[in-house]
Motif scaffolding. Sequence first.
Motif, PDB file in Angstrom:
ATOM      1  N   GLY B  99      -3.765   3.632   3.057  1.00 50.91           N
ATOM      2  CA  GLY B  99      -4.224   3.972   4.390  1.00 50.91           C
ATOM      3  C   GLY B  99      -4.043   2.773   5.284  1.00 50.91           C
ATOM      4  O   GLY B  99      -3.909   2.878   6.479  1.00 50.91           O
ATOM      5  N   GLY B 100      -4.021   1.619   4.656  1.00 48.57           N
ATOM      6  CA  GLY B 100      -3.688   0.421   5.406  1.00 48.57           C
ATOM      7  C   GLY B 100      -2.215   0.156   5.226  1.00 48.57           C
ATOM      8  O   GLY B 100      -1.420   1.076   5.180  1.00 48.57           O
ATOM      9  N   THR B 101      -1.827  -1.055   5.114  1.00 40.64           N
ATOM     10  CA  THR B 101      -0.418  -1.358   4.922  1.00 40.64           C
ATOM     11  C   THR B 101      -0.067  -1.461   3.449  1.00 40.64           C
ATOM     12  O   THR B 101       1.053  -1.769   3.098  1.00 40.64           O
ATOM     13  N   ASP B 102      -1.032  -1.206   2.571  1.00 44.13           N
ATOM     14  CA  ASP B 102      -0.757  -1.284   1.152  1.00 44.13           C
ATOM     15  C   ASP B 102      -0.313   0.067   0.635  1.00 44.13           C
ATOM     16  O   ASP B 102      -0.935   1.080   0.915  1.00 44.13           O
ATOM     17  N   THR B 103       0.764   0.060  -0.116  1.00 45.20           N
ATOM     18  CA  THR B 103       1.283   1.305  -0.649  1.00 45.20           C
ATOM     19  C   THR B 103       0.806   1.488  -2.085  1.00 45.20           C
ATOM     20  O   THR B 103       0.257   0.577  -2.696  1.00 45.20           O
TER      21      THR B 103
END
Lengths: 114, 115
Positions: B99-103
């Motif tokens: 949901g952030g920039t982490d996949t």
Amino acid sequence: GESVGLHLPTLSVQEGDNSIINCAYSNSASDYFIWYKQESGKGPQFIIDIRSNMDKRQGQRVTVLLNKTVKHLSLQIAATQPGDSAVYFCAENMASGGSYIPTFGRGTSLIVHP
Amino acid sequence: NAGVTQTPKFRVLKTGQSMTLLCAQDMNHEYMYWYRQDPGMGLRLIHYSVGEGTTAKGEVPDGYNVSRLKKQNFLLGLESAAPSQTSVYFCASSYSLAGGTDTQYFGPGTRLTVL
């Protein structure tokens, strides 16, 4: 190969052509979107992502376009290669009780003919 | 760095049998997930964990239990397998909740058949 490819929307292209894979998402509150590539017999692999405050993002040979008005996402692959043959999923992330839980689309099977 | 690994790769069960699927990650990720993937469908979230000792239900939790006793491991249990649980199971992990920039990083999958 994986039976996951059966019954999915399919896009067939010739090697060297550009490919466009489309995805409609459901929640207007979603603010983060990801495209994954899944090759036969493997787990999904991250390709590119985009936040809702953007309408376009480019990577290496791939571009993602986001149209929030019609809740539509597309993945463009330039100069498609046989190695691009796979199932492509879009995922939307929406807040749920303060957490972001991704929801995946059904996927599109891309077949690249040499 | 092995990433996300899953054990076993294949399994055949009879209806009513139990089994545990193991997921391990060596990336020090806080968050881990279990999905199932059925023909013609996308990934559906079964359970997830936001840290060691915590678990939460996803979209399709019925018939499954999970445990996260160690940060690097996330176990998925089937207490009494049913033919409807025939599927390919994927584990994933991420540094933070996707949901952030982490996949999310996915394992290779476990193909389970329940007869």
